[in-house]
Design a protein around this motif. Structure first.
Motif, short mmCIF file in Angstrom:
data_model
loop_
_atom_site.label_atom_id
_atom_site.label_comp_id
_atom_site.label_asym_id
_atom_site.label_seq_id
_atom_site.Cartn_x
_atom_site.Cartn_y
_atom_site.Cartn_z
N LEU A 162 0.86 -1.19 0.00
CA LEU A 162 0.00 0.00 0.00
C LEU A 162 0.89 1.24 0.00
CD1 LEU A 162 -1.37 -2.34 1.99
CD2 LEU A 162 -3.19 -0.68 2.06
N THR A 163 0.57 2.18 -0.87
CA THR A 163 1.36 3.40 -0.99
C THR A 163 0.45 4.62 -0.95
OG1 THR A 163 1.35 2.94 -3.38
CG2 THR A 163 3.37 2.48 -2.18
N ALA A 164 0.94 5.68 -0.31
CA ALA A 164 0.17 6.93 -0.19
C ALA A 164 0.99 8.05 -0.81
CB ALA A 164 -0.12 7.24 1.28
N ASP A 165 0.34 8.89 -1.63
CA ASP A 165 1.09 9.93 -2.31
C ASP A 165 0.55 11.33 -2.05
OD1 ASP A 165 -1.06 10.44 -4.07
OD2 ASP A 165 -0.26 9.17 -5.64
N ARG A 166 1.26 12.29 -2.64
CA ARG A 166 0.92 13.70 -2.44
C ARG A 166 -0.38 14.08 -3.16
NH1 ARG A 166 4.89 18.87 -3.85
NH2 ARG A 166 3.53 20.47 -2.98
N ASP A 167 -0.74 13.30 -4.18
CA ASP A 167 -1.91 13.62 -5.00
C ASP A 167 -3.17 12.92 -4.52
OD1 ASP A 167 -0.46 15.33 -6.57
OD2 ASP A 167 -0.06 13.88 -8.13
N GLU A 168 -3.31 12.77 -3.20
CA GLU A 168 -4.56 12.36 -2.56
C GLU A 168 -4.88 10.88 -2.69
OE1 GLU A 168 -7.34 14.67 -4.70
OE2 GLU A 168 -6.30 16.57 -4.36
N ILE A 170 -4.40 6.59 -2.41
CA ILE A 170 -3.83 5.41 -1.77
C ILE A 170 -3.97 4.28 -2.77
CG2 ILE A 170 -3.98 3.79 0.16
CD1 ILE A 170 -5.39 6.04 1.74
N ARG A 171 -2.85 3.68 -3.13
CA ARG A 171 -2.88 2.59 -4.11
C ARG A 171 -2.60 1.27 -3.41
NH1 ARG A 171 1.63 2.11 -8.72
NH2 ARG A 171 0.89 4.20 -9.31
N VAL A 172 -3.34 0.24 -3.79
CA VAL A 172 -3.14 -1.11 -3.27
C VAL A 172 -2.66 -1.98 -4.43
CG1 VAL A 172 -4.20 -3.06 -2.08
CG2 VAL A 172 -5.00 -0.73 -1.61
N SER A 173 -1.39 -2.43 -4.36
CA SER A 173 -0.79 -3.22 -5.43
C SER A 173 -0.47 -4.63 -4.95
CB SER A 173 0.51 -2.55 -5.91
OG SER A 173 0.31 -1.19 -6.24
N TRP A 174 -0.43 -5.56 -5.87
CA TRP A 174 -0.02 -6.92 -5.54
C TRP A 174 1.47 -6.94 -5.25
CZ3 TRP A 174 -2.55 -10.83 -9.49
CH2 TRP A 174 -3.94 -10.68 -9.44
N PHE A 184 -7.82 1.37 -5.64
CA PHE A 184 -7.44 2.69 -5.17
C PHE A 184 -8.40 3.09 -4.06
CE2 PHE A 184 -5.50 2.96 -9.39
CZ PHE A 184 -4.29 3.58 -9.11
N CYS A 185 -7.88 3.71 -3.03
CA CYS A 185 -8.73 4.29 -1.97
C CYS A 185 -8.76 5.80 -2.21
CB CYS A 185 -8.17 3.96 -0.59
SG CYS A 185 -8.11 2.19 -0.23
N LEU A 186 -9.88 6.28 -2.75
CA LEU A 186 -10.01 7.68 -3.16
C LEU A 186 -11.05 8.39 -2.30
CD1 LEU A 186 -10.01 7.13 -7.03
CD2 LEU A 186 -8.07 7.63 -5.55
N GLY A 187 -10.77 9.60 -1.92
CA GLY A 187 -11.70 10.37 -1.08
C GLY A 187 -11.03 11.54 -0.38
N ARG A 220 -8.99 -3.48 0.23
CA ARG A 220 -8.98 -4.39 -0.91
C ARG A 220 -10.03 -4.00 -1.95
NH1 ARG A 220 -8.28 -10.69 -0.62
NH2 ARG A 220 -8.32 -10.14 -2.84
N HIS A 221 -11.12 -3.41 -1.47
CA HIS A 221 -12.19 -3.01 -2.38
C HIS A 221 -12.22 -1.50 -2.59
CE1 HIS A 221 -13.48 -6.92 -0.64
NE2 HIS A 221 -13.80 -7.17 -1.89
N GLY A 222 -11.27 -0.78 -1.99
CA GLY A 222 -11.23 0.66 -2.16
C GLY A 222 -12.45 1.37 -1.62
N ARG A 223 -13.01 0.84 -0.56
CA ARG A 223 -14.28 1.38 -0.03
C ARG A 223 -14.05 2.10 1.30
NH1 ARG A 223 -18.85 -1.05 2.84
NH2 ARG A 223 -17.61 -2.97 3.01
N GLU A 224 -14.49 3.35 1.37
CA GLU A 224 -14.38 4.12 2.60
C GLU A 224 -15.50 3.70 3.56
OE1 GLU A 224 -15.26 8.63 3.92
OE2 GLU A 224 -13.73 8.45 2.35
#
Length: 414
Positions: A162-168, A170-174, A184-187, A220-224
């Motif tokens: 899991l990685t978090a970046d400056r552009d808002e 959160i990416r979940v990669s294998w 992606f966790c977007l919000g 895993r499902h990118g759900r808030e």
């Protein structure tokens, strides 16, 4: 980003870092007065130290420690510094295993759950993996973002990075194939400053951001699942504005699922309780301190450790008393660790009064409409001045100056 003093704890091994140095001791017993210190200025020099992984010259840094962490078992400890080095330690007993060069200055690092690799995130948006079992092996590029990375984490089963970046984002990669993105966790509406996978609820993720929120995700499902707005919890008379509420640390206590949140440059620790079955966060209280708080971490057997900018009492231990967290009188262990820190206070002095590490990451806003309207008004005024110059007002006898000029020309010709 500026790096302030930091605190790391695994089991009963405790590390305090500041500037280019760290010291390691134990919270096990007040009788154990063992102490290990290390200064990155004395790190092993190598012939290839002037080149990075991409064979480009490495800019000489200040040796300041930028990030550090323990492995899951506490057997290993790793740090990165401003001179673009990854330094790996074995903790039982303490010894330096290797000094390796990284491509760019790092922002965060973490061990995999298996403790076979260290994952290092850098300012260019890349994540490199470094072997623990082969401590002198060069790093391998695992994945990349188009934006600066601010944090990296792994799932407890090592299946996801899991990685978090400056552009808002959160990416979940294998982990086995990082080019495959699970979700992606977007919000968030500002940079994501910290992410934390809940150890005893491995399907849940906590994240904090410059948008002054703490969020709970089914990653895993990118759900808030839940969002807590910190601005509503802040004391109006307290220090700092909204932009002071970017979390610099999320720490978790598995007993009754307590979550502690430290915001950058605010002498307040926010306490929440995770209700995993209902997938919610419940705000419980805030701990206020007279001095700036540098870092916090939970210890399962003791409670919440707080590192603060106070030479007399650099460490405070908080415990749960009648359902409320509160600081407790100094125990023999706290007194021992504080004595070590007072004798080595010089390493922490550089962190005193430091600027916010996140202040430069907020979006820059430009009011283009106001500038446009102002320039439009200036153009209109300029056009009106030109019209008045071409068509002057009538004179006192009702004739324009242009007409009088015509009469004068006629009389001269006759």
């Amino acid at each position: 980003m500026a790096s302030s003093a930091g605190l790391a704890l695994r089991g009963q091994a405790l590390v305090v870092r500041g500037g280019s140095r760290f010291l390691a001791t134990t919270t096990e017993s007040s009788d154990d007065n063992s102490l290990f210190t290390y200064d990155c200025c004395t790190a092993e020099k190598k012939s290839q130290e002037n080149k990075g992984e991409d064979e480009q010259p490495v800019e000489k840094g200040s040796d300041m420690i930028l990030a550090s962490t323990f492995s899951k078992s506490g057997t290993y400890f790793a740090l990165t510094d401003d001179s673009k080095r990854l330094i790996l330690f074995h903790t039982k007993p303490w010894q330096c295993l290797s000094v390796r060069i990284v491509v760019r200055r790092c922002t965060a690092l973490t061990f995999t759950a298996s403790e076979k690799k260290v994952l290092v995130a850098d300012k260019s948006g890349d994540v490199y993996s470094f072997s623990v079992l082969e401590p002198h092996r060069c790093g391998k590029l695992e994945l990349g973002h188009l934006s600066m990375l601010l944090d990296v984490a792994v799932s407890p089963d090592d299946h996801f990075v899991l990685t978090a970046d400056r552009d808002e984002k959160i990416r979940v990669s294998w982990a086995s194939a990082p080019h495959n993105i699970e979700s992606f966790c977007l919000g968030h509406t500002e940079f994501v400053s910290r992410i934390f996978v809940v150890p005893d609820h491995p399907e849940l993720l906590l994240s904090s951001s410059g948008d002054c929120t703490l969020r709970l995700w089914d990653y895993r499902h990118g759900r808030e699942l839940h969002c807590c707005h910190l601005t509503g919890l802040q004391d109006p008379a307290g220090p700092g504005g909204d932009k002071s509420l970017a979390a610099s640390r999320i720490t978790y206590w598995s007993r009754d699922s307590w979550v502690a949140l430290l915001c950058d440059c605010v002498p307040v620790v926010y306490i929440f309780q995770l209700d995993a079955p209902r997938q919610q966060l419940a705000y419980k209280q805030q701990l206020s301190f007279q001095h700036r708080v540098w870092d916090i971490t939970f210890e399962e057997s003791q409670g919440l450790w707080v590192l603060q900018d106070c030479q007399e009492t650099p460490l405070v231990l908080c415990r749960l008393v009648d359902g409320q967290w509160q600081s407790v009188p100094e125990s023999a262990v706290v007194t021992k660790v504080c004595a070590h820190l007072r004798r080595n206070w010089a390493m922490l002095e550089g962190s005193a009064g430091g600027d916010s590490g996140f202040s430069s990451l907020y979006k820059a806003t430009f009011d283009n409409v106001t500038t446009y309207l102002k320039k439009k008004e200036e153009r209109q005024q300029q056009q009106q001045r030109k019209k008045r110059h071409k068509n002057p007002a009538p004179g006192p006898n009702g004739q324009t100056k242009k007409a009088k000029s015509g009469e004068a020309s006629w009389s001269c010709s006759s």
